[in-house]
Enzyme design. Structure first.
Site, short mmCIF file in Angstrom:
data_model
loop_
_atom_site.label_atom_id
_atom_site.label_comp_id
_atom_site.label_asym_id
_atom_site.label_seq_id
_atom_site.Cartn_x
_atom_site.Cartn_y
_atom_site.Cartn_z
CG ASP A 17 -21.02 -12.16 -0.93
OD1 ASP A 17 -21.97 -12.69 -1.51
OD2 ASP A 17 -19.79 -12.45 -1.49
CG HIS A 34 -31.29 -14.23 -0.31
ND1 HIS A 34 -30.03 -13.70 -0.63
CD2 HIS A 34 -31.48 -15.32 -1.58
CE1 HIS A 34 -29.29 -14.41 -1.69
NE2 HIS A 34 -30.41 -15.31 -2.14
CG LEU A 128 -28.65 6.23 7.74
CD1 LEU A 128 -26.94 6.35 7.93
CD2 LEU A 128 -28.76 4.81 7.92
C1 IPE Z 1 -22.01 -8.69 -4.88
O1 IPE Z 1 -22.16 -10.14 -4.39
C2 IPE Z 1 -23.33 -8.25 -4.93
C3 IPE Z 1 -24.17 -8.15 -3.86
C4 IPE Z 1 -23.84 -8.38 -2.81
C5 IPE Z 1 -25.41 -7.45 -4.15
P1 IPE Z 1 -22.12 -11.36 -5.45
O2 IPE Z 1 -22.17 -12.67 -4.58
O3 IPE Z 1 -22.84 -11.14 -6.53
O4 IPE Z 1 -20.47 -11.10 -6.03
P2 IPE Z 1 -19.46 -12.30 -6.66
O5 IPE Z 1 -20.43 -12.96 -7.80
O6 IPE Z 1 -19.02 -13.36 -5.83
O7 IPE Z 1 -18.46 -11.39 -7.08
C1 IPE Z 2 -25.50 -11.82 -1.25
O1 IPE Z 2 -25.45 -13.11 -0.79
C2 IPE Z 2 -26.89 -11.53 -1.75
C3 IPE Z 2 -27.00 -11.21 -3.06
C4 IPE Z 2 -26.08 -11.17 -4.08
C5 IPE Z 2 -28.39 -10.69 -3.60
P1 IPE Z 2 -25.04 -14.17 -1.89
O2 IPE Z 2 -26.39 -14.80 -2.22
O3 IPE Z 2 -24.27 -13.81 -2.88
O4 IPE Z 2 -24.52 -15.48 -0.90
P2 IPE Z 2 -23.18 -16.23 -1.44
O5 IPE Z 2 -22.11 -15.50 -1.76
O6 IPE Z 2 -23.76 -17.37 -2.61
O7 IPE Z 2 -22.79 -16.98 -0.14
MG MG Z 3 -22.00 -13.96 -3.16
#
Ligand code: IPE
Ligand code: IPE
Ligand code: MG
Length: 246
Positions: A17, A34, A128
């Protein structure tokens, strides 16, 4: 080193995240975050393989992530498809066995084919065990297992009393690997976000503010050091675990 410390984790599960915030901090579009996260994943998979971790499970796309703007969802799918194509042969060379968990029927046929092909190309690898959770939700996983067991009961192949914790465990995703020893969430949030709800019952939880694109090998080692300092009691007393009595 004290005998109280845990042995190295066999299975690590990560919520990757913070990609969006990483990009925002740099005045870049979320897409750039991403892409940077994708590069991190490449390094982390290799680093885990080098450390003889047996299983790595990564949360790439949650069942709730469909609620993001259409453009971002499209971009993630695209990155996913291109990433799979470009990485499979390298994963294969590194003896990694990849598979996907989650409800994959929601993805395009192209993507589903790419996932199946990556799985079959790497299926006999002994290194792995990499699982990528896509369109995955912990609640879905539990409900899906319940549904499978209900079907067996309906067919008369299973009695309700046969539905034990062990049986359930062998019906949810990842039944063939041990439960995660260490959970890592980058990006500062201290929540599970519907990840492996069943599997995390006794997992050690590590949260770091580091945004995923900045999560590197030395950050991974910080998480592993945290884990090494935990005493896993599974309900027992500390004395029972160490064999020392007060
Ligand atoms: C959790 O991250 C899902 C992934 C990393 C794939 P999110 O960014 O979607 O989680 P919330 O919405 O902050 O809980
Ligand atoms: C995690 O990073 C990737 C996915 C959920 C696909 P985020 O896109 O949630 O990044 P933030 O939380 O907005 O910084
Ligand atoms: Mg996120």
């Amino acid at each position: 080193m004290s005998i109280d410390t845990a042995s190295p984790p066999e299975h690590v599960a990560i919520i990757m995240d913070g990609n969006g915030r990483w990009a925002k901090n740099r005045g870049l579009p979320r897409a750039a975050g991403h892409q940077a996260g994708f590069r991190t994943t490449r390094d982390i998979v290799e680093a885990c393989a080098r450390r003889n971790i047996s299983a790595l499970t990564l949360f790439a796309f949650s069942s709730e992530n469909w609620s993001r703007p259409e453009q971002e969802v499209g971009l993630l799918m695209d990155l996913f498809l291109r990433g799979l194509k470009s990485e499979v042969s390298k994963l294969n060379d590194n003896n990694v066995r990849i598979r996907f968990i989650g409800e994959r029927s929601a993805f395009s046929e192209k993507l589903q084919n790419e996932m199946s092909s990556a799985e079959s190309i790497t299926q006999s690898n002994s290194g792995l065990r990499l699982a990528v959770a896509v369109n995955y939700g912990g609640r879905w996983d539990i409900v899906d297992a319940a549904k499978k067991l209900a079907v067996l009961v309906k067919q008369g192949e299973l009695q309700p009393d046969d539905i034990t914790v062990e049986r359930f465990k062998s019906t949810v995703s990842l039944a063939d690997v041990s439960e995660p020893d260490l959970f890592i969430r980058t990006g500062g949030e201290k929540r599970i976000s519907n990840y492996l709800l069943w599997h995390l019952a006794y997992t050690e939880l590590y949260f770091t503010d580091v945004l995923y694109p900045d999560f590197n090998e030395s950050e991974l080692d910080n998480a592993l050091s945290f884990y090494a300092g935990r005493q896993r009691r599974f309900g027992r007393t500390g004395e029972q675990v160490t064999g020392k009595h007060a």
